[in-house]
Design a protein around this motif. Structure first.
Motif, PDB file in Angstrom:
ATOM      1  N   ALA A  89      32.162  25.400 -28.639  1.00 57.37           N
ATOM      2  CA  ALA A  89      32.997  24.273 -28.216  1.00 57.37           C
ATOM      3  C   ALA A  89      32.253  23.385 -27.219  1.00 57.37           C
ATOM      4  N   TRP A  90      31.532  23.988 -26.290  1.00 53.48           N
ATOM      5  CA  TRP A  90      30.775  23.196 -25.319  1.00 53.48           C
ATOM      6  C   TRP A  90      29.702  22.360 -25.998  1.00 53.48           C
ATOM      7  N   ARG A  91      29.124  22.846 -27.088  1.00 53.32           N
ATOM      8  CA  ARG A  91      28.070  22.099 -27.783  1.00 53.32           C
ATOM      9  C   ARG A  91      28.606  20.789 -28.369  1.00 53.32           C
ATOM     10  N   MET A  92      29.901  20.727 -28.613  1.00 50.95           N
ATOM     11  CA  MET A  92      30.477  19.590 -29.330  1.00 50.95           C
ATOM     12  C   MET A  92      31.000  18.496 -28.411  1.00 50.95           C
ATOM     13  N   LEU A  93      31.001  18.703 -27.104  1.00 45.63           N
ATOM     14  CA  LEU A  93      31.643  17.748 -26.197  1.00 45.63           C
ATOM     15  C   LEU A  93      30.784  16.505 -25.956  1.00 45.63           C
ATOM     16  N   PRO A  94      31.382  15.315 -26.000  1.00 48.93           N
ATOM     17  CA  PRO A  94      30.681  14.099 -25.560  1.00 48.93           C
ATOM     18  C   PRO A  94      30.810  13.986 -24.046  1.00 48.93           C
ATOM     19  N   LEU A  95      29.708  14.047 -23.358  1.00 51.67           N
ATOM     20  CA  LEU A  95      29.716  14.020 -21.889  1.00 51.67           C
ATOM     21  C   LEU A  95      28.979  12.771 -21.432  1.00 51.67           C
ATOM     22  N   ASP A  96      29.725  11.704 -21.211  1.00 51.23           N
ATOM     23  CA  ASP A  96      29.144  10.417 -20.835  1.00 51.23           C
ATOM     24  C   ASP A  96      29.035  10.321 -19.329  1.00 51.23           C
ATOM     25  N   ALA A  97      27.867  10.599 -18.825  1.00 50.76           N
ATOM     26  CA  ALA A  97      27.597  10.546 -17.394  1.00 50.76           C
ATOM     27  C   ALA A  97      26.093  10.459 -17.210  1.00 50.76           C
ATOM     28  N   ASP A  98      25.677  10.175 -15.984  1.00 55.54           N
ATOM     29  CA  ASP A  98      24.243  10.143 -15.692  1.00 55.54           C
ATOM     30  C   ASP A  98      23.664  11.543 -15.587  1.00 55.54           C
ATOM     31  N   VAL A  99      24.447  12.442 -15.033  1.00 62.13           N
ATOM     32  CA  VAL A  99      23.996  13.813 -14.809  1.00 62.13           C
ATOM     33  C   VAL A  99      25.131  14.768 -15.139  1.00 62.13           C
ATOM     34  N   VAL A 100      24.795  15.886 -15.745  1.00 64.90           N
ATOM     35  CA  VAL A 100      25.743  16.977 -15.970  1.00 64.90           C
ATOM     36  C   VAL A 100      25.255  18.183 -15.179  1.00 64.90           C
ATOM     37  N   VAL A 101      26.139  18.732 -14.365  1.00 67.08           N
ATOM     38  CA  VAL A 101      25.847  19.962 -13.631  1.00 67.08           C
ATOM     39  C   VAL A 101      26.684  21.076 -14.260  1.00 67.08           C
ATOM     40  N   ALA A 102      26.027  21.975 -14.967  1.00 65.25           N
ATOM     41  CA  ALA A 102      26.712  23.098 -15.608  1.00 65.25           C
ATOM     42  C   ALA A 102      26.652  24.307 -14.684  1.00 65.25           C
ATOM     43  N   THR A 103      27.672  25.150 -14.759  1.00 65.60           N
ATOM     44  CA  THR A 103      27.789  26.229 -13.786  1.00 65.60           C
ATOM     45  C   THR A 103      27.831  27.604 -14.458  1.00 65.60           C
ATOM     46  N   ASN A 104      29.008  28.108 -14.750  1.00 63.08           N
ATOM     47  CA  ASN A 104      29.118  29.480 -15.225  1.00 63.08           C
ATOM     48  C   ASN A 104      29.071  29.554 -16.758  1.00 63.08           C
ATOM     49  N   PHE A 105      28.955  30.776 -17.270  1.00 64.99           N
ATOM     50  CA  PHE A 105      29.012  30.995 -18.709  1.00 64.99           C
ATOM     51  C   PHE A 105      30.397  30.632 -19.210  1.00 64.99           C
ATOM     52  N   PRO A 106      30.494  29.902 -20.334  1.00 66.11           N
ATOM     53  CA  PRO A 106      29.414  29.358 -21.156  1.00 66.11           C
ATOM     54  C   PRO A 106      29.227  27.843 -20.975  1.00 66.11           C
ATOM     55  N   SER A 107      29.567  27.316 -19.799  1.00 61.63           N
ATOM     56  CA  SER A 107      29.513  25.858 -19.622  1.00 61.63           C
ATOM     57  C   SER A 107      28.105  25.306 -19.758  1.00 61.63           C
ATOM     58  N   TYR A 108      27.096  26.146 -19.541  1.00 60.51           N
ATOM     59  CA  TYR A 108      25.720  25.644 -19.653  1.00 60.51           C
ATOM     60  C   TYR A 108      25.286  25.416 -21.098  1.00 60.51           C
ATOM     61  N   PHE A 109      26.190  25.665 -22.051  1.00 62.79           N
ATOM     62  CA  PHE A 109      25.907  25.287 -23.444  1.00 62.79           C
ATOM     63  C   PHE A 109      26.165  23.799 -23.684  1.00 62.79           C
ATOM     64  N   ALA A 110      26.714  23.113 -22.710  1.00 60.59           N
ATOM     65  CA  ALA A 110      26.901  21.663 -22.819  1.00 60.59           C
ATOM     66  C   ALA A 110      25.557  20.988 -23.076  1.00 60.59           C
ATOM     67  N   ARG A 111      25.586  19.913 -23.881  1.00 61.41           N
ATOM     68  CA  ARG A 111      24.347  19.191 -24.218  1.00 61.41           C
ATOM     69  C   ARG A 111      24.307  17.858 -23.478  1.00 61.41           C
ATOM     70  N   HIS A 112      23.171  17.595 -22.854  1.00 61.75           N
ATOM     71  CA  HIS A 112      23.003  16.336 -22.145  1.00 61.75           C
ATOM     72  C   HIS A 112      21.525  16.190 -21.805  1.00 61.75           C
ATOM     73  N   ASP A 113      21.034  14.959 -21.838  1.00 60.05           N
ATOM     74  CA  ASP A 113      19.622  14.732 -21.522  1.00 60.05           C
ATOM     75  C   ASP A 113      19.286  15.100 -20.091  1.00 60.05           C
ATOM     76  N   HIS A 114      20.274  14.999 -19.205  1.00 66.93           N
ATOM     77  CA  HIS A 114      20.037  15.275 -17.799  1.00 66.93           C
ATOM     78  C   HIS A 114      20.965  16.394 -17.342  1.00 66.93           C
ATOM     79  N   LYS A 115      20.841  17.511 -18.021  1.00 68.63           N
ATOM     80  CA  LYS A 115      21.621  18.694 -17.660  1.00 68.63           C
ATOM     81  C   LYS A 115      20.875  19.483 -16.595  1.00 68.63           C
ATOM     82  N   VAL A 116      21.567  19.716 -15.507  1.00 72.00           N
ATOM     83  CA  VAL A 116      21.077  20.597 -14.450  1.00 72.00           C
ATOM     84  C   VAL A 116      22.024  21.788 -14.397  1.00 72.00           C
ATOM     85  N   VAL A 117      21.475  22.989 -14.362  1.00 71.40           N
ATOM     86  CA  VAL A 117      22.305  24.190 -14.312  1.00 71.40           C
ATOM     87  C   VAL A 117      22.273  24.775 -12.909  1.00 71.40           C
TER      88      VAL A 117
END
Length: 371
Positions: A89-117
């Motif tokens: 489910a996280w792989r499918m989300l459109p996340l329109d932002a400059d930066v994505v900060v992912a935290t716990n499992f499984p939120s770090y499956f989010a896709r973004h060019d500027h993903k920081v975990v």
């Protein structure tokens, strides 16, 4: 029942949000005056604790630093037969932002060019705690296949990040051990950091915690049977062990020495910290341990155990508290030592306070966004 039917390679990268360059094109180590930040977190419905507070505090810290920030969280399930649903489910989300900060499992499956975990922890029941009583994964073939597959997926998703931070060196060590990835420990202030205060060294030791097996509150109850100095114990919190703890208090005739306070609101929590002689916090292999830092900010020494994980990154034996063998007898001995030398207890608490006071959300924001 076999492993979930999710055969094949880990999810591949795809479109990951709108930005096409680094958040700050002007300088490597500077952050734009204002960026849009999405904080991603997962939550089991109707369950709330330290992780949820942490996510909210990240958002607030970003906003206070002048950035636009929101929390996006999705429900998740920990059972092995549903373990791979939320990552997909996280792989499918459109996340329109400059930066994505992912935290716990499984939120770090989010896709973004500027993903920081900023990794709180992975699914511990599939890694270091695979055979723990509270995990539904064991050492059978099906469970080991789930672990193998999750390891492959986790590694792939975490490798996508611009940078991986962890909440402690303990979490970073697990990441290196199981996934072969590096993580940078990034410490942060605990909840109520701006409200905690010092007070008199009272006649009780305090423990606010979830009443669950990995927090080991039963050892605190049992320890009080060995305390002869007149110091009491106050254990605050809710959880599945509440009835067992009450039975232990009654069985050992400790009603006048152990108070099971249940849930306490923030204002009372601050007061309980301020009035304590010290704090006992001896969980098993904790990721970080807010209780430790809250105790320090209240000027209280912490009694812990040699296998308490991230707590040991803060509690230095004889300097900011006592590190024991974790047995009821060992915990009781440490309580007696606090009671016998209150001046030393006060000095250890003040040293803990000095160290915890160095933590800053503004520094956290700067480090996360500069990555």
């Amino acid at each position: 029942m076999g492993a979930p039917r999710r055969s094949g390679p880990a999810p591949s990268p795809g479109p990951r949000g709108r930005p096409s360059g680094p958040p700050d094109p002007r300088a490597k180590n500077e952050v734009r005056s204002r960026v849009d930040v999405i904080v991603c977190g997962a939550q089991v419905p109707f369950v709330s604790g330290g992780a949820e507070l942490h996510m909210q505090n990240i958002v607030r810290a970003m906003q206070e630093a002048g950035h636009r920030s929101e929390l996006v969280h999705l429900p998740t399930a920990w059972e092995k037969d549903r373990l791979f649903d939320a990552p997909l489910a996280w792989r499918m989300l459109p996340l329109d932002a400059d930066v994505v900060v992912a935290t716990n499992f499984p939120s770090y499956f989010a896709r973004h060019d500027h993903k920081v975990v900023w990794l709180f922890h992975q699914h511990r029941g599939a890694y270091d705690a695979i055979d723990a009583p509270w995990s539904d994964l064991g050492l059978d073939d099906d469970a080991l296949e789930v672990q193998r597959q999750l390891t492959e997926w986790d590694t792939r998703a975490l490798e996508e990040a611009r940078h991986v931070f962890t909440t402690s060196h303990v979490v970073a060590d697990r990441l290196a051990r199981f996934n072969g990835l590096d993580g940078e420990a990034l410490y942060h202030p605990p909840p109520l950091a701006d409200r905690l205060r010092t007070g008199e060294m009272g006649d009780y030791v305090f423990t606010p915690t979830r009443l669950e097996t990995n927090k080991r509150p039963d050892r605190i109850v049992d320890a009080m049977a060995h305390v002869r100095s007149g110091v009491r114990a106050v254990v605050a919190g809710r959880g599945s062990m509440a009835a067992d703890l009450a039975a232990g208090v009654e069985r050992q005739n400790l009603g006048d020495r152990v108070e099971l306070a249940g849930f306490v609101p923030d204002a009372e929590l601050v007061d309980r910290y301020a009035g304590a002689l010290g704090v006992i916090y001896a969980p098993f292999d904790e990721d970080y341990g807010y209780v430790t830092l809250q105790a320090f900010l209240a000027g209280k020494p912490v009694i812990t155990a040699h296998d308490a994980g991230g707590v040991l990154e803060w509690v230095e034996d004889g300097v900011t508290g006592y590190v024991t063998d974790g047995t009821p007898e060992g915990l009781a001995d440490a309580v007696e030592r606090l009671a016998a030398d209150r001046d030393n207890a006060r000095a250890m608490g003040e040293e803990g306070r000095r160290r915890a006071a160095e933590l800053s959300w503004s520094k956290v924001v700067e480090r996360l966004l500069s990555a």
